[in-house]
Every structure is written in C-alpha cells, then in structure tokens.
Design an enzyme around this catalytic site. Structure first.
Site, short mmCIF file in Angstrom:
data_model
loop_
_atom_site.label_atom_id
_atom_site.label_comp_id
_atom_site.label_asym_id
_atom_site.label_seq_id
_atom_site.Cartn_x
_atom_site.Cartn_y
_atom_site.Cartn_z
N ARG A 53 1.23 -7.16 26.63
CA ARG A 53 1.57 -8.40 27.31
C ARG A 53 0.36 -9.30 27.56
NH1 ARG A 53 4.91 -4.75 27.98
NH2 ARG A 53 3.17 -3.45 28.66
N THR A 54 -0.73 -8.73 28.07
CA THR A 54 -1.88 -9.57 28.41
C THR A 54 -2.45 -10.24 27.16
OG1 THR A 54 -2.42 -8.16 30.30
CG2 THR A 54 -4.15 -9.63 29.51
N LYS A 82 -21.65 0.74 15.77
CA LYS A 82 -23.04 0.84 15.32
C LYS A 82 -24.02 0.87 16.49
CE LYS A 82 -21.87 -1.88 11.21
NZ LYS A 82 -22.11 -3.14 10.48
N ARG A 103 -10.96 -7.48 27.84
CA ARG A 103 -10.48 -6.27 28.53
C ARG A 103 -11.40 -5.13 28.13
NH1 ARG A 103 -4.41 -4.16 29.13
NH2 ARG A 103 -4.57 -5.82 30.70
N HIS A 131 -7.89 -7.39 37.83
CA HIS A 131 -7.06 -7.99 36.78
C HIS A 131 -6.57 -9.34 37.32
CE1 HIS A 131 -4.69 -8.51 33.33
NE2 HIS A 131 -3.96 -7.42 33.33
#
Length: 302
Positions: A53-54, A82, A103, A131
C-alpha cells in the site's frame, strides 16, 4: 516543511494544513483523476523492506500529480549488496530526483537520509520507529469518517510495541484537545515507555489487556508483526490473541480502522459492516500522499 521524518517534527497547524490540502487533492481525484502540479518532477521510492500500500500509493500519488517515479523494491539488485552505505546511496539518488520516499528496517535511517539529501525526504517507515505518512492518512480518515479529531475516543488493539503506525498516531493525537486513548495489548506488546512518557499529561491514557470498546469512536486494530520478533516462539505465544468479530461490533457507533496488511486480527465477515473503514482508509493514502508530495516540493523551491 523541509522533510517529513517524524510526527515530532511537525505541529498541529502543519497537520491541519496537510489535511486541508488532502481534501483538495481528493476533490481533484473525484473530479478529473489527475493534475499537473508536479509535471516533469521525479519521485525516488527506495524500499529496503516489503511494501504494498505505501509504495503503490506513493507511486500513484506522484503520477496523479503529473510526475514520474524511479526506485527499487529489491536491494539485491542494488549497490547495497556491494557494501554501499545508505548515506552514499542518498547522495547519489538525490541528484537524480526531486523527492525521495524511503522505507528501511533500521530506526533512524530516514533521519540519516535527510541529512545527506539535496531534496526533501519522506519517511515511509523506519523499523518500529515512525510512519508519519500513515499517521496523516489515519488523521484524515478520522476527520472524514468520524467528523472530528478533538475530543476523540480511540482504542488501539494488538501490537503496540512494534507498531510504528500506533507510535506516530499517538504522538499526533497528543496535539489535539480532549483526546482519550485506550491501549489494549498483551503484556509482551505494550506501548514503549518512551512513547507513553512523550504523550502522558497531554491526553487521557488507560492501559489494559481486555478488549473494551463500548465507549470509543474509533477501534484501531494492528497486526502482530512476526518479522519484528527475535524469537519466533514468542510470536506464537501472542499470535491471534485479539480477533475482532461481528459480535464485538454489534450495532456500536464506531469506526474500525487498520493500517493493513491484515492477518487474522479482524474476521473477514466484519468487512461488510458499515463500521468497517479500513479499505477506505487505505484509499485515502493517495490524496494524502499527493498533498504531502506537493507541499514538500513547493517548500523546497521557495
């Protein structure tokens, strides 16, 4: 507003401004579906953790604003494998984009990103910390579906320890008058003391283990987050401890919310009840994130 990292960084008036702008964005969506406020601009979505959703609502929001999206959802295909540092990644990608949404599993990653970016950074979730965009869409849902934020009575149920949406929302609600909060969770998943200390004295708080929702305006269910447990056996001890059913709801005048994804904490039969607003809540993510992107970009070019 230079970045959106934590609800602690913005005040009541800024929140109300974002909610008002969200209402304008929703009206645009309903009227014509898109606009060109961010035409030619680029949003970079950097998702070091899974999201449905986000991420998709951010991408939808940017495209509805007339902009474009770059980014990644699988770090195995990036230079992270890396050994590239987060700071270096941000320094590079902020040169490719006009806005960044990130995120990350580590608390503080979004703040670190903002300190190394030439463009506005939006925290799309950093571990179990914050959030803020979910909080803003939660507040927008409350405003639209309940009709008021001040004097709100709300019960948070489930994982209050690892639930970053709950931490952010409680901090935001502490800015509004007359709010009463019930914190309902097993002892193992109680709200962190630092969050309690942050909001105590500003709102009326009560903690309990039994579900008591007779006198609330909003029931905010949360998922028990298996991925946050170090010992999976501890997860299974609390899995399914709270399950909201039709019998719990009855004919109560209450709005049921959930940040999603849902596992087993709300019976699917609840979906058809008029009190269930969690899918509508998810839809509101698009106009709210449109508002956030627009306002952040406008502030960045002043």
């Amino acid at each position: 507003m230079r970045h959106l990292i934590s609800m602690r960084d913005i005040g009541r008036e800024e929140i109300l401004n974002i909610l008002d702008e969200s209402e304008r964005m929703e009206a645009i969506l309903n009227e014509k579906g898109h606009c060109d406020f961010l035409n030619g601009r680029i949003l970079a979505t950097l998702f070091y953790e899974p999201s449905t959703r986000t991420r998709l609502s951010f991408e939808t929001a940017m495209k509805r604003l007339g902009g474009n999206v770059i980014g990644f959802t699988d770090i195995s295909n990036t230079s992270v494998t890396k050994g590239e540092s987060l700071a270096d990644t941000i320094k590079v990608i902020s040169g490719y984009s006009d806005l960044i949404a990130i995120r990350h599993p580590s608390e503080g990653a979004a703040r670190l990103s903002s300190e190394n970016s030439k463009v506005p950074v939006i925290n799309a979730g950093d571990g179990s910390n914050q959030h803020p965009t979910q909080t803003l869409l939660d507040l927008y849902t409350i405003k639209r579906e309940v009709g008021h934020i001040e004097n709100l009575k709300i019960a948070f149920i489930g994982d209050l320890k690892y639930g970053r949406t709950v931490h952010s929302l409680c901090q935001a609600l502490s800015l509004f008058k007359g709010v009463e909060i019930k914190l309902i969770s097993p002892d193992e998943l109680k709200m962190p003391r630092e969050v309690i200390e942050d909001i105590s004295g500003k709102i009326k708080l009560s903690e309990m283990t039994d579900v008591e929702i007779d006198d609330v305006d909003v029931v905010y269910m949360t998922r028990i987050q298996k991925e946050r447990f170090v010992d999976v056996n501890e997860y299974y001890k609390v899995k399914g401890i709270y399950r909201l059913s039709k019998e719990h709801i009855g004919d109560k005048n209450v709005v049921i919310m959930h940040p999603l994804p849902r596992v087993d904490e709300i019976d699917s039969e609840v979906d058809t009840l008029p009190q269930a607003r969690y899918f509508k809540q998810s839809f509101y993510g698009v106009p709210v994130r449109m508002a956030i992107l627009k306002l952040l970009f406008e502030d960045s070019v002043k």
